[in-house]
Design a protein around this motif. Structure first.
Motif, PDB file in Angstrom:
ATOM      1  N   ILE A 189      56.803  85.089   7.181  1.00 56.94           N
ATOM      2  CA  ILE A 189      55.493  84.902   6.948  1.00 56.94           C
ATOM      3  C   ILE A 189      55.324  84.093   5.570  1.00 56.94           C
ATOM      4  O   ILE A 189      55.895  84.876   4.648  1.00 56.94           O
ATOM      5  N   ALA A 190      55.115  82.975   5.557  1.00 61.39           N
ATOM      6  CA  ALA A 190      54.794  82.207   4.291  1.00 61.39           C
ATOM      7  C   ALA A 190      53.955  82.775   3.439  1.00 61.39           C
ATOM      8  O   ALA A 190      52.825  83.288   3.578  1.00 61.39           O
ATOM      9  N   MET A 191      54.676  83.097   2.159  1.00 56.11           N
ATOM     10  CA  MET A 191      53.475  83.556   1.047  1.00 56.11           C
ATOM     11  C   MET A 191      52.615  82.489   0.666  1.00 56.11           C
ATOM     12  O   MET A 191      52.856  81.325   0.713  1.00 56.11           O
TER      13      MET A 191
ATOM     14  N   ALA B  36      58.988  91.462  15.078  1.00 55.19           N
ATOM     15  CA  ALA B  36      58.617  90.348  15.921  1.00 55.19           C
ATOM     16  C   ALA B  36      57.461  90.970  16.895  1.00 55.19           C
ATOM     17  O   ALA B  36      57.560  92.187  17.164  1.00 55.19           O
ATOM     18  N   ASP B  37      56.729  90.226  17.132  1.00 55.87           N
ATOM     19  CA  ASP B  37      55.353  90.740  18.216  1.00 55.87           C
ATOM     20  C   ASP B  37      55.151  89.522  19.275  1.00 55.87           C
ATOM     21  O   ASP B  37      54.828  88.318  18.949  1.00 55.87           O
ATOM     22  N   GLU B  38      55.344  90.028  20.482  1.00 58.53           N
ATOM     23  CA  GLU B  38      55.289  89.048  21.468  1.00 58.53           C
ATOM     24  C   GLU B  38      53.880  88.418  21.725  1.00 58.53           C
ATOM     25  O   GLU B  38      53.533  87.299  21.893  1.00 58.53           O
TER      26      GLU B  38
ATOM     27  N   TYR C 274      48.584  84.171  11.661  1.00 62.52           N
ATOM     28  CA  TYR C 274      48.995  84.371  10.059  1.00 62.52           C
ATOM     29  C   TYR C 274      48.405  85.707   9.722  1.00 62.52           C
ATOM     30  O   TYR C 274      49.299  86.490   9.131  1.00 62.52           O
ATOM     31  N   GLU C 275      47.070  85.880   9.923  1.00 67.87           N
ATOM     32  CA  GLU C 275      46.375  86.849   9.286  1.00 67.87           C
ATOM     33  C   GLU C 275      46.953  88.366  10.055  1.00 67.87           C
ATOM     34  O   GLU C 275      47.222  89.351   9.434  1.00 67.87           O
ATOM     35  N   ARG C 276      47.196  88.077  11.217  1.00 69.37           N
ATOM     36  CA  ARG C 276      47.526  89.148  12.244  1.00 69.37           C
ATOM     37  C   ARG C 276      49.136  89.681  11.864  1.00 69.37           C
ATOM     38  O   ARG C 276      49.403  90.795  12.014  1.00 69.37           O
TER      39      ARG C 276
ATOM     40  N   LYS D  16      48.768  91.755   8.746  1.00 68.63           N
ATOM     41  CA  LYS D  16      48.125  92.928   9.057  1.00 68.63           C
ATOM     42  C   LYS D  16      49.378  93.923   9.685  1.00 68.63           C
ATOM     43  O   LYS D  16      49.189  95.144   9.344  1.00 68.63           O
ATOM     44  N   LYS D  17      50.358  93.238  10.502  1.00 68.61           N
ATOM     45  CA  LYS D  17      51.205  94.062  10.992  1.00 68.61           C
ATOM     46  C   LYS D  17      52.109  94.846  10.192  1.00 68.61           C
ATOM     47  O   LYS D  17      52.917  95.779  10.452  1.00 68.61           O
ATOM     48  N   ILE D  18      52.352  94.071   8.850  1.00 65.56           N
ATOM     49  CA  ILE D  18      53.036  95.039   7.677  1.00 65.56           C
ATOM     50  C   ILE D  18      52.168  95.470   6.664  1.00 65.56           C
ATOM     51  O   ILE D  18      52.564  95.856   5.634  1.00 65.56           O
TER      52      ILE D  18
END
Length: 207
Positions: free
Chosen positions: A25-27, A172-174, A186-188, A191-193
């Motif tokens: 994920i790009a900062m 990873a998230d399918e 990007y937001e999701r 949020k996952k982390i």
């Protein structure tokens, strides 16, 4: 479409070190505008470098049925007879390298030993025209996206970028890889982390 052998069992990093099968994920502080707000699925990561596919930027110029015609997989008159899964395949801007080259990320229910690469238990990569023919016939994988181009890093480059806070890593998230809600990926992923984008931006602004 074809891809060279990306990695061998001998040159892969130790599993604890490799980011293969994870997402980047790009900062907000990412200095390269080509990767701004990018979410990238890492397909290969070894001591020799890394390769990944951006999964959150859709191509505005190319539609999957048009690509099938361009590659002579089907004729123009056949586009109206494509099965729904083929019509719905997303075409992504996979990265800035070799943008005329196609890569299909897909579920492992379709697999050709000579040309498919198993990245994880849930995701495979194929870059030959055979998978396009299968999708056009309704015989392809249950889930798939086609990416034009890829992101590549030379030896040690990705590690340096991560150390300089250019990237966050994420499991990873399918859903993030395969669904069509590109504007929310990007937001999701953040949020996952457990990262809130607004707080992250504020913190980076104070740095």
């Amino acid at each position: 479409m074809s891809f060279d052998r990306i990695r061998t069992s001998e040159d892969r990093n130790d599993k604890d070190m490799s980011l293969e099968g994870q997402m980047l994920i790009a900062m907000p502080s990412m200095g390269d505008p080509r990767f701004e707000r990018s979410v990238i699925y890492v397909c290969a990561h070894s001591a020799n470098g890394a390769m990944g596919i951006r999964v959150n930027r859709q191509s505005r110029r190319v539609k999957f049925p048009e690509l099938l015609v361009q590659l002579e997989v089907i004729g123009v008159e056949e586009t109206i007879r494509l099965p729904p899964p083929a019509v719905d395949v997303q075409v992504l801007r996979g990265g800035p390298v070799d943008r005329g080259r196609g890569f299909v990320l897909h579920s492992p229910d379709f697999f050709t030993p000579s040309s498919s690469l198993a990245i994880s238990d849930d995701i495979a990569l194929t870059a030959t025209v055979d998978i396009l023919r299968a999708i056009a016939k309704g015989e392809g994988p249950k889930k798939s996206v086609l990416a034009l181009g890829y992101a590549g890093w030379a030896e040690g480059q990705l590690e340096v970028e991560i150390q300089k806070n250019g990237w966050l890593t994420c499991p990873a998230d399918e859903a993030i890889i395969f669904d069509s809600s590109h504007e929310t990926k990007y937001e999701r992923a953040l949020k996952k982390i457990g990262v809130d984008l607004s707080m992250l931006s504020v913190q980076m602004g104070r740095a």
